[in-house]
Design a protein around this motif. Sequence first.
Motif, mmCIF file in Angstrom:
data_model
loop_
_atom_site.group_PDB
_atom_site.id
_atom_site.type_symbol
_atom_site.label_atom_id
_atom_site.label_comp_id
_atom_site.label_asym_id
_atom_site.label_seq_id
_atom_site.Cartn_x
_atom_site.Cartn_y
_atom_site.Cartn_z
ATOM 1 N N PRO A 2 53.054 -27.891 -1.569
ATOM 2 C CA PRO A 2 52.576 -28.589 -2.700
ATOM 3 C C PRO A 2 52.099 -27.468 -3.829
ATOM 4 O O PRO A 2 51.442 -26.435 -3.342
ATOM 5 C CB PRO A 2 51.448 -29.386 -1.977
ATOM 6 N N LEU A 3 51.736 -28.078 -5.033
ATOM 7 C CA LEU A 3 51.373 -27.206 -6.087
ATOM 8 C C LEU A 3 49.668 -27.177 -6.005
ATOM 9 O O LEU A 3 49.196 -26.067 -6.299
ATOM 10 C CB LEU A 3 51.532 -27.772 -7.534
ATOM 11 N N THR A 4 49.028 -28.211 -5.634
ATOM 12 C CA THR A 4 47.595 -28.354 -5.359
ATOM 13 C C THR A 4 47.211 -28.698 -3.976
ATOM 14 O O THR A 4 47.867 -29.028 -3.223
ATOM 15 C CB THR A 4 47.105 -29.432 -6.287
ATOM 16 N N TYR A 5 45.867 -28.254 -3.736
ATOM 17 C CA TYR A 5 45.436 -28.566 -2.324
ATOM 18 C C TYR A 5 44.027 -29.016 -2.546
ATOM 19 O O TYR A 5 43.282 -28.926 -3.714
ATOM 20 C CB TYR A 5 45.052 -26.980 -1.554
ATOM 21 N N PRO A 6 43.476 -29.784 -1.610
ATOM 22 C CA PRO A 6 42.072 -30.216 -1.639
ATOM 23 C C PRO A 6 40.823 -29.306 -1.893
ATOM 24 O O PRO A 6 40.991 -28.320 -1.329
ATOM 25 C CB PRO A 6 41.938 -30.901 -0.392
ATOM 26 N N VAL A 7 40.069 -29.594 -2.664
ATOM 27 C CA VAL A 7 38.800 -28.662 -2.885
ATOM 28 C C VAL A 7 37.806 -28.874 -1.895
ATOM 29 O O VAL A 7 36.772 -27.822 -1.581
ATOM 30 C CB VAL A 7 38.051 -28.784 -4.265
ATOM 31 N N LEU A 8 37.865 -30.035 -1.181
ATOM 32 C CA LEU A 8 36.926 -30.189 0.090
ATOM 33 C C LEU A 8 37.646 -30.653 1.262
ATOM 34 O O LEU A 8 38.702 -31.387 1.063
ATOM 35 C CB LEU A 8 36.151 -31.538 -0.337
ATOM 36 N N ARG A 9 37.048 -30.421 2.500
ATOM 37 C CA ARG A 9 37.539 -30.709 3.827
ATOM 38 C C ARG A 9 36.674 -31.346 4.315
ATOM 39 O O ARG A 9 35.352 -31.518 4.041
ATOM 40 C CB ARG A 9 37.993 -29.680 4.544
ATOM 41 N N THR A 10 36.929 -32.123 5.563
ATOM 42 C CA THR A 10 36.010 -32.780 6.366
ATOM 43 C C THR A 10 34.818 -32.088 6.725
ATOM 44 O O THR A 10 33.753 -32.649 6.873
ATOM 45 C CB THR A 10 36.681 -33.584 7.599
ATOM 46 N N ASP A 11 35.000 -30.899 6.885
ATOM 47 C CA ASP A 11 33.915 -29.736 7.357
ATOM 48 C C ASP A 11 33.513 -29.013 6.234
ATOM 49 O O ASP A 11 32.747 -27.994 6.487
ATOM 50 C CB ASP A 11 34.393 -28.964 8.564
ATOM 51 N N SER A 12 33.553 -29.361 5.172
ATOM 52 C CA SER A 12 32.918 -28.606 3.873
ATOM 53 C C SER A 12 31.467 -28.640 3.726
ATOM 54 O O SER A 12 30.861 -27.844 3.097
ATOM 55 C CB SER A 12 33.593 -29.051 2.743
ATOM 56 N N LEU A 13 30.839 -29.706 4.094
ATOM 57 C CA LEU A 13 29.639 -30.013 3.764
ATOM 58 C C LEU A 13 28.523 -29.759 5.084
ATOM 59 O O LEU A 13 28.732 -30.148 6.099
ATOM 60 C CB LEU A 13 29.369 -31.183 3.358
ATOM 61 N N SER A 14 27.560 -28.953 4.839
ATOM 62 C CA SER A 14 26.609 -28.665 5.908
ATOM 63 C C SER A 14 24.986 -28.676 5.296
ATOM 64 O O SER A 14 24.840 -28.159 4.145
ATOM 65 C CB SER A 14 26.716 -27.476 6.713
ATOM 66 N N ILE A 15 24.087 -29.151 5.942
ATOM 67 C CA ILE A 15 22.864 -29.017 5.432
ATOM 68 C C ILE A 15 22.250 -27.740 6.235
ATOM 69 O O ILE A 15 22.146 -27.462 7.395
ATOM 70 C CB ILE A 15 21.955 -30.312 5.775
ATOM 71 N N ARG A 16 21.604 -27.136 5.454
ATOM 72 C CA ARG A 16 20.739 -25.955 5.689
ATOM 73 C C ARG A 16 19.402 -25.966 5.348
ATOM 74 O O ARG A 16 18.951 -26.901 4.733
ATOM 75 C CB ARG A 16 21.533 -24.636 5.112
ATOM 76 N N GLU A 17 18.649 -25.045 5.749
ATOM 77 C CA GLU A 17 16.957 -25.223 5.509
ATOM 78 C C GLU A 17 16.991 -25.104 4.045
ATOM 79 O O GLU A 17 17.275 -23.974 3.236
ATOM 80 C CB GLU A 17 16.300 -24.238 6.107
ATOM 81 N N ARG A 18 16.442 -26.168 3.315
ATOM 82 C CA ARG A 18 16.250 -26.111 1.753
ATOM 83 C C ARG A 18 17.367 -26.150 0.997
ATOM 84 O O ARG A 18 17.363 -25.719 -0.179
ATOM 85 C CB ARG A 18 15.391 -25.191 1.363
ATOM 86 N N ARG A 96 30.070 -34.898 -4.960
ATOM 87 C CA ARG A 96 31.349 -34.756 -5.643
ATOM 88 C C ARG A 96 31.390 -33.335 -6.180
ATOM 89 O O ARG A 96 30.362 -32.830 -6.537
ATOM 90 C CB ARG A 96 31.544 -35.653 -6.975
ATOM 91 N N VAL A 97 32.598 -32.854 -5.853
ATOM 92 C CA VAL A 97 32.751 -31.431 -6.093
ATOM 93 C C VAL A 97 34.045 -31.414 -7.264
ATOM 94 O O VAL A 97 34.902 -32.098 -6.833
ATOM 95 C CB VAL A 97 33.123 -30.390 -5.081
ATOM 96 N N ARG A 98 33.760 -30.757 -8.394
ATOM 97 C CA ARG A 98 34.693 -30.523 -9.343
ATOM 98 C C ARG A 98 35.222 -29.150 -9.484
ATOM 99 O O ARG A 98 34.443 -28.329 -9.701
ATOM 100 C CB ARG A 98 34.774 -31.210 -10.704
ATOM 101 N N VAL A 99 36.480 -28.549 -9.331
ATOM 102 C CA VAL A 99 36.875 -27.326 -9.794
ATOM 103 C C VAL A 99 38.129 -27.293 -10.845
ATOM 104 O O VAL A 99 38.976 -28.027 -10.678
ATOM 105 C CB VAL A 99 37.486 -26.507 -8.517
ATOM 106 N N THR A 100 37.843 -26.591 -11.907
ATOM 107 C CA THR A 100 38.938 -26.353 -12.999
ATOM 108 C C THR A 100 39.362 -25.026 -13.125
ATOM 109 O O THR A 100 38.411 -24.144 -13.032
ATOM 110 C CB THR A 100 38.206 -27.039 -14.211
ATOM 111 N N ALA A 101 40.782 -25.088 -13.107
ATOM 112 C CA ALA A 101 41.140 -23.631 -13.225
ATOM 113 C C ALA A 101 42.260 -23.490 -14.162
ATOM 114 O O ALA A 101 42.980 -24.278 -14.507
ATOM 115 C CB ALA A 101 41.809 -23.093 -11.855
ATOM 116 N N ALA A 102 42.293 -22.365 -15.096
ATOM 117 C CA ALA A 102 43.352 -22.227 -16.045
ATOM 118 C C ALA A 102 44.610 -21.284 -15.230
ATOM 119 O O ALA A 102 44.208 -20.469 -14.637
ATOM 120 C CB ALA A 102 43.056 -21.369 -17.053
ATOM 121 N N GLU A 120 35.353 -35.855 -3.190
ATOM 122 C CA GLU A 120 34.224 -36.610 -3.145
ATOM 123 C C GLU A 120 34.005 -36.932 -1.486
ATOM 124 O O GLU A 120 35.129 -37.019 -0.711
ATOM 125 C CB GLU A 120 34.288 -37.952 -3.781
ATOM 126 N N ALA A 121 32.950 -37.035 -0.981
ATOM 127 C CA ALA A 121 32.546 -37.115 0.408
ATOM 128 C C ALA A 121 31.090 -37.988 0.560
ATOM 129 O O ALA A 121 30.605 -37.888 -0.573
ATOM 130 C CB ALA A 121 32.723 -35.996 1.356
#
Length: 146
Positions: A2-18, A96-102, A120-121
């Motif tokens: 494929p030309l494009t790939y997902p910017v987020l995966r199911t393991d992309s989000l994590s809570i850290r201290e603060r 929601r995370v958005r990435v724009t690339a030229a 989005e997740a």
Amino acid sequence: MPLTYPVLRTDSLSIRERSLEIRVWLPWMRSLPWTCITDVAVEIDGRALEGGVAVFDDVEIPLRAIVELPGYWMVGTSLAVRVPHAPASVGERPVRVRVTAAIPYIYSDSGPLTVTSTGEATLNDAGEASPVTEARQMQSQSLIDK
């Protein structure tokens, strides 16, 4: 391939201290110079978050400064984005995370191809993300008109 790939995966989000850490993936099929990454934006509960930082080898730099980095964002590597997040409990919150690339080697009369990918997740208190949804937009536009 494929030309494009997902910017987020199911393991992309994590809570850290603060903070909330988001592993963001390059949305294109080839590595790109950091100078081509024109936008990385994070929203929680529909509000744009300011003060996000990119983390490289435990060094934090302002997210808006990644365009000044030497080298390339390599395919298969993620960008760690940390955003301040004071509450110990986040509840169910949409992220929601958005990435724009030229794309520097695909041009038309109106300028280089621009790829915008949005992931989005929903993050819960345990730091687990719901299944990720993705949207992509590709367009050629003149950077001179901006």
